[in-house]
Design a protein around this motif. Structure first.
Motif, PDB file in Angstrom:
ATOM      1  N   THR A  90      46.329  46.608  54.895  1.00 21.83           N
ATOM      2  CA  THR A  90      47.011  46.777  53.611  1.00 21.83           C
ATOM      3  C   THR A  90      46.796  45.591  52.682  1.00 21.83           C
ATOM      4  OG1 THR A  90      49.057  45.752  54.424  1.00 21.83           O
ATOM      5  CG2 THR A  90      48.812  48.137  54.748  1.00 21.83           C
ATOM      6  N   CYS A  91      46.000  44.619  53.090  1.00 20.32           N
ATOM      7  CA  CYS A  91      45.835  43.386  52.315  1.00 20.32           C
ATOM      8  C   CYS A  91      45.143  43.630  50.977  1.00 20.32           C
ATOM      9  CB  CYS A  91      45.023  42.369  53.113  1.00 20.32           C
ATOM     10  SG  CYS A  91      45.868  41.758  54.585  1.00 20.32           S
ATOM     11  N   VAL A  92      45.643  42.918  49.968  1.00 19.21           N
ATOM     12  CA  VAL A  92      45.005  42.888  48.655  1.00 19.21           C
ATOM     13  C   VAL A  92      44.340  41.523  48.540  1.00 19.21           C
ATOM     14  CG1 VAL A  92      45.358  42.999  46.180  1.00 19.21           C
ATOM     15  CG2 VAL A  92      46.742  44.423  47.695  1.00 19.21           C
ATOM     16  N   THR A  93      43.036  41.517  48.294  1.00 18.81           N
ATOM     17  CA  THR A  93      42.265  40.271  48.303  1.00 18.81           C
ATOM     18  C   THR A  93      42.056  39.757  46.892  1.00 18.81           C
ATOM     19  OG1 THR A  93      41.120  41.002  50.298  1.00 18.81           O
ATOM     20  CG2 THR A  93      40.125  39.183  49.065  1.00 18.81           C
ATOM     21  N   LEU A  94      42.275  38.438  46.733  1.00 21.80           N
ATOM     22  CA  LEU A  94      42.082  37.796  45.440  1.00 21.80           C
ATOM     23  C   LEU A  94      40.592  37.674  45.148  1.00 21.80           C
ATOM     24  CD1 LEU A  94      43.650  36.411  43.128  1.00 21.80           C
ATOM     25  CD2 LEU A  94      43.397  34.269  44.371  1.00 21.80           C
ATOM     26  N   GLY A  95      40.227  37.988  43.895  1.00 20.22           N
ATOM     27  CA  GLY A  95      38.818  37.943  43.514  1.00 20.22           C
ATOM     28  C   GLY A  95      38.275  36.527  43.400  1.00 20.22           C
ATOM     29  N   VAL A  96      36.962  36.442  43.209  1.00 24.75           N
ATOM     30  CA  VAL A  96      36.288  35.145  43.103  1.00 24.75           C
ATOM     31  C   VAL A  96      36.749  34.380  41.861  1.00 24.75           C
ATOM     32  CG1 VAL A  96      34.039  33.989  42.934  1.00 24.75           C
ATOM     33  CG2 VAL A  96      34.270  36.076  44.297  1.00 24.75           C
ATOM     34  N   ASN A  97      37.086  35.104  40.787  1.00 27.07           N
ATOM     35  CA  ASN A  97      37.501  34.450  39.539  1.00 27.07           C
ATOM     36  C   ASN A  97      38.951  33.962  39.580  1.00 27.07           C
ATOM     37  OD1 ASN A  97      38.711  36.917  39.594  1.00 27.07           O
ATOM     38  ND2 ASN A  97      38.099  37.528  37.514  1.00 27.07           N
ATOM     39  N   GLY A  98      39.640  34.200  40.678  1.00 28.27           N
ATOM     40  CA  GLY A  98      40.997  33.689  40.836  1.00 28.27           C
ATOM     41  C   GLY A  98      42.083  34.605  40.341  1.00 28.27           C
ATOM     42  N   THR A  99      41.742  35.845  39.923  1.00 26.89           N
ATOM     43  CA  THR A  99      42.755  36.799  39.469  1.00 26.89           C
ATOM     44  C   THR A  99      42.465  38.183  40.039  1.00 26.89           C
ATOM     45  OG1 THR A  99      41.502  37.309  37.460  1.00 26.89           O
ATOM     46  CG2 THR A  99      43.169  35.566  37.311  1.00 26.89           C
TER      47      THR A  99
END
Length: 359
Positions: A170-179
């Protein structure tokens, strides 16, 4: 028995400073690597003018001085400040590293060979990982809630995740751009040892345990969604409440006005009952020796008058006068006359009471 033990025993018996607990501070602290910590050290009023210090070591008698109020700190990352009015001096350690983990001592310098300094100890552990300030967070249905997740310096480039309970799927992963932004969750990383998770449009289904994760380390936080407070009134609710108050006032005024119209009912009711009783007695007494055919004629006239005449107070009392002056029947018919007259008068009286306004 060692000399050091005997010396401490003497201090305890004779009440020398250093063993009376005149200095106090926090207990064990665990701080993330790269973060800062401020430690307050409280002391008694008699120590307001004394020199205070911060030292590091397992034993206070052999600890290494880190900062003193009468000199410049040895480590530039450390600051010491004394506030005599509040009877507390504080030490701030910045940009903590793993090697900063140790026992530290808050000390008040007493002076003299036979007088020990008054001190208090605290253990600081600097760890590599993730933490949250508040592990229990609450929000309202329909609203939003934010959780700030702190990470150590070693996780600056690690993947940041927000997960529901223990299910990593169920994890939501933070993108490379930080948002990262979705319909119900927004995650942003300030790249300064913290990322913030905001849950939007909260519902009861969002209540539960979550994880802030950086790399393979994580911290848990519980979110509880409460029903929206009933004390919060929207503008529409306020307008409706005002209208209801106005309507209630209007109804109250109507009731107050209507009550005045019925003020005459109570005295009229009493007078009517007494009049009927007097009338029955007088008619009974006056009808002795009268003729039956005259009695029947008068009864018919009374009945016609009651059924046809308008229901007014004037006609009501006129009828009383007519009956009081009538002489119609011999004793044999007295019972029937009384019964009929009383019935007609009662019906007429009740009709009179049911009319809203009388002439």
């Amino acid at each position: 028995m060692s000399p050091a033990f005997l010396l401490r025993l003497l201090f305890l018996v004779f009440g020398f400073p250093g063993v009376l607990g005149a200095v106090s501070t926090l207990k064990d602290l665990t701080i993330l690597e790269g973060h800062s910590v401020t430690v307050p050290c409280h002391y008694e009023p008699q120590y307001a003018d004394h020199v205070k210090y911060w030292c590091r070591g397992n034993l206070k008698d052999f600890c290494k001085s880190v900062a003193r109020t009468d000199s410049t700190p040895v480590d530039s990352r450390v600051e010491i400040h004394d506030d005599p009015t509040q009877m507390v001096f504080s030490i701030t350690m910045k940009e903590l590293r793993a090697e900063d983990s140790a026992w530290y001592w808050c000390g008040v310098e007493i002076g003299g060979i036979w007088t020990a300094d008054d001190t208090a100890s605290v253990h600081i552990s600097v760890v590599h990982g993730v933490s949250v300030v508040n592990q229990m967070v609450t929000g309202e249905e329909g609203g939003s809630v934010s959780v700030q997740c702190f990470y150590s310096d070693g996780h600056r480039t690690s993947v940041k995740k927000w997960c529901r309970s223990a299910d990593w799927n169920t994890c939501v992963t933070l993108g490379v751009n930080g948002t990262m932004k979705e319909d119900s969750v927004v995650i942003s990383d300030d790249h300064n040892r913290a990322f913030t998770v905001t849950l939007l449009h909260l519902g009861k289904k969002d209540t539960g345990w979550y994880r802030c994760a950086a790399g393979h380390q994580h911290a848990t936080v519980h979110i509880e969604v409460l029903p929206r407070s009933l004390t919060e009134l929207t503008p529409t609710t306020l307008q409706t409440t005002s209208l209801q108050a106005l309507d209630l006032g209007h109804v109250t005024r109507q009731l107050d006005t209507g009550a005045g119209q019925d003020d005459w009912v109570s005295p009229l009711l009493i007078c009517g009952i007494l009049s009927i009783l007097v009338l029955v007695v007088m008619v009974t007494w006056r009808l002795w020796g009268q003729k039956p055919w005259e009695m029947r004629r008068r009864v018919l006239e009374i009945e016609t008058d009651i059924m046809v005449s308008p229901v007014t107070r004037s006609s009501f009392f006129t009828l009383f006068t007519t009956l009081l002056l009538s002489c119609c029947s011999p004793p044999v018919a007295v019972k029937s006359v009384n019964t009929q007259v009383l019935k007609l008068l009662t019906e007429r009286f009740l009709r009179l009471m049911s009319v809203p306004t009388l002439s």
